[in-house]
Design an enzyme around this catalytic site. Structure first.
Site, PDB file in Angstrom:
ATOM      1  N   PHE A  24       0.861  -1.188   0.000  1.00  0.00           N
ATOM      2  CA  PHE A  24       0.000   0.000   0.000  1.00  0.00           C
ATOM      3  C   PHE A  24       0.895   1.236   0.000  1.00  0.00           C
ATOM      4  CE2 PHE A  24      -2.322   3.063   2.800  1.00  0.00           C
ATOM      5  CZ  PHE A  24      -3.594   3.069   2.259  1.00  0.00           C
ATOM      6  N   LEU A  79       0.939   5.039   0.313  1.00  0.00           N
ATOM      7  CA  LEU A  79       0.338   6.340   0.634  1.00  0.00           C
ATOM      8  C   LEU A  79       1.418   7.305   1.131  1.00  0.00           C
ATOM      9  CD1 LEU A  79      -2.345   8.011   1.044  1.00  0.00           C
ATOM     10  CD2 LEU A  79      -2.363   7.147   3.392  1.00  0.00           C
ATOM     11  N   SER A 127       1.665  11.944   8.233  1.00  0.00           N
ATOM     12  CA  SER A 127       0.381  12.214   8.893  1.00  0.00           C
ATOM     13  C   SER A 127      -0.523  13.063   8.003  1.00  0.00           C
ATOM     14  CB  SER A 127       0.624  12.946  10.218  1.00  0.00           C
ATOM     15  OG  SER A 127       1.240  12.068  11.137  1.00  0.00           O
ATOM     16  N   GLN A 142      10.198  -5.243  32.644  1.00  0.00           N
ATOM     17  CA  GLN A 142      10.557  -4.924  34.043  1.00  0.00           C
ATOM     18  C   GLN A 142      10.460  -6.169  34.930  1.00  0.00           C
ATOM     19  OE1 GLN A 142      11.667  -1.968  34.599  1.00  0.00           O
ATOM     20  NE2 GLN A 142      11.882  -1.960  36.819  1.00  0.00           N
ATOM     21  N   ILE A 143       9.450  -6.984  34.683  1.00  0.00           N
ATOM     22  CA  ILE A 143       9.281  -8.212  35.479  1.00  0.00           C
ATOM     23  C   ILE A 143      10.467  -9.146  35.254  1.00  0.00           C
ATOM     24  CG2 ILE A 143       7.857 -10.316  35.711  1.00  0.00           C
ATOM     25  CD1 ILE A 143       5.393  -8.457  35.243  1.00  0.00           C
ATOM     26  N   GLU A 194       0.067   3.250  10.167  1.00  0.00           N
ATOM     27  CA  GLU A 194      -1.381   3.340   9.899  1.00  0.00           C
ATOM     28  C   GLU A 194      -2.032   4.452  10.720  1.00  0.00           C
ATOM     29  OE1 GLU A 194      -3.532  -0.065   8.750  1.00  0.00           O
ATOM     30  OE2 GLU A 194      -1.710  -1.203   8.310  1.00  0.00           O
TER      31      GLU A 194
END
Ligand code: CAA
Length: 380
Positions: A123, A125, A132, A336-337, A363
């Site tokens: 695609f 664009l 944006s 972090q865990i 997107e």
């Protein structure tokens, strides 16, 4: 809204989960580290019907719902986020607009093999100077005889290096107060359509993207998708669906991060107990699971509205905004865990963290999603 899954939806979810966990997830780290294009997975996704899930069966697709597509996308992305976005671009950004706006010949010759996974789509664009603010693109298409001549460049084209066709958006009229765009299908190998080497990115290393160039590239009028001047609406309507795909990709990344961190928290001990028994950790897991469920509900709601044929721009933007930002928070907590091991490339946490980040950008950035949501709410 009824979120009970049909038998068909459960089947595609389970098939995708089985494939993703057995054949994709074990390769995800290697794909990320080598940056290779996962050709064998892309080909198998085609065989399993994942490259055109919501396209009717007589056009090569799976003939299923958008919700079925979202379910499959979550599973594939939980296995490997790169494979998820390759699938999403083919389904949402290529097959969907050709199905909605293409001619019968385009559907027969281009959509059908692409939905079957025999060909790949991308695609076009975004441009180097318009992301944006998509309308302000510099690419032009000028009428010449019974066709068009395209000039311009498009960048960050996911699937671009491997795609057989691109749906590309170009300005066809700059004379009035509003710029008018038109969409075209261009086949790889068309003289004047070239591309450079693939981009190097923070994450989704297996999902190659590149810049493509159009230099006096001649395209017949038969390859126009939708009406002359309708291209921007084609692009925006396509992204309404695409954002459901990216929200689902974010769900998959979040779920993989949560599952890995939960398992680790039950094994790793500190202060004499598994770290899951410390509230500092268990509260993080509770927050991660809650955010994941909230994101999933928003995503399924947008998918259901698309299936009902209702305009879903706001709901898709809300799903993508929330699911992508939640993926960043969830993968941040997961890392972090894992503590020091989370920072190591031996464990999946750092990959999830890097892969999550792009879902807030492509997107439409989070800021664009907020613009869409606010504009739709305030106009009416
Ligand atoms: N469906 C149909 N038509 C729509 C629409 C929609 N969802 N949204 C807008 N339109 C129409 C409007 O009604 C308007 O029509 P009229 O001219 O007849 O009035 C026209 O389109 C222009 O609309 P706006 O005035 O709202 O347009 P804008 O210039 O203000 O821009 C925007 C709107 C939302 C900011 C848009 O530019 C946008 O979405 N930007 C982000 C682009 C983006 O998401 N790019 C992603 C690239 S793809 C990618 O990332 C792929 C990948 O790698 C995976």
């Amino acid at each position: 809204m009824d979120f009970d899954l049909s038998e068909e939806e459960r089947l595609i979810r389970d098939t995708a989960r089985d494939f993703a966990q057995k054949e994709i997830a074990p390769k995800a780290s290697e794909i990320d580290k080598s940056g290779r294009w996962p050709a064998e997975i892309v080909s198998k996704m085609g065989e399993l019907g994942f490259m055109g899930v919501a396209i009717p069966e007589d056009l090569g697709g799976g003939g299923m719902t958008t919700l079925a597509y979202a379910l499959a996308m979550e599973e594939i992305s939980a296995g490997c986020a790169s494979c998820g976005v390759i699938m999403s671009v083919n389904n949402s950004l290529f097959c969907d607009p050709v199905y909605k706006f293409g001619t019968p010949e385009q559907k027969r010759d281009v959509l059908t093999p692409t939905a079957q996974g025999k060909l790949l789509g991308c695609f076009g664009l975004t441009e180097p100077m318009s992301g944006s603010d998509a309308q302000t693109m510099a690419t032009n298409a000028v009428k010449s005889g019974d066709g068009w001549v395209l000039n311009g460049a498009k960048n960050w084209i996911t699937n671009g290096p491997h795609a057989d066709h691109i749906i590309v958006f170009a300005v066809t009229d700059r004379s009035g107060p509003k710029i008018k765009h038109t969409a075209f299908l261009v086949k790889k190998g068309t003289p004047g359509y070239t591309q450079n080497a693939h981009d190097h990115k923070l994450g989704i290393h297996g999902a190659h993207s590149c810049t493509v160039f159009f230099e006096n590239c001649q395209v017949s009028d038969a390859m126009r998708v939708g009406g002359v001047g309708d291209g921007f609406k084609v692009a925006m309507a396509t992204l309404d669906g695409g954002r459901i795909g990216i929200a689902s990709q974010a769900l998959g990344i979040s779920r993989a991060a949560l599952e890995a961190a939960t398992a680790y928290s039950k094994e790793r001990k500190s202060f004499g107990v598994p770290i899951a028994q410390h509230q500092a950790i268990s509260f993080m897991i509770a927050d991660m699971a809650t955010e994941l469920d909230a994101a999933r509900l928003l995503t399924w709601r947008a998918a259901k509205l698309k299936d009902a044929g209702v305009r879903h721009s706001t709901e898709s933007a809300q799903a993508k905004l929330y699911a992508s930002e939640a993926a960043t928070r969830i993968s941040h907590k997961a890392l972090q865990i894992f503590g020091g091991y989370g920072y190591s490339t031996e464990y999946p946490a750092e990959r999830h963290y890097r892969d999550a980040r792009i879902t807030e950008i492509y997107e439409g950035t989070s800021e664009i999603q907020r613009i869409v949501i606010a504009a739709n709410l305030l106009k009416g």
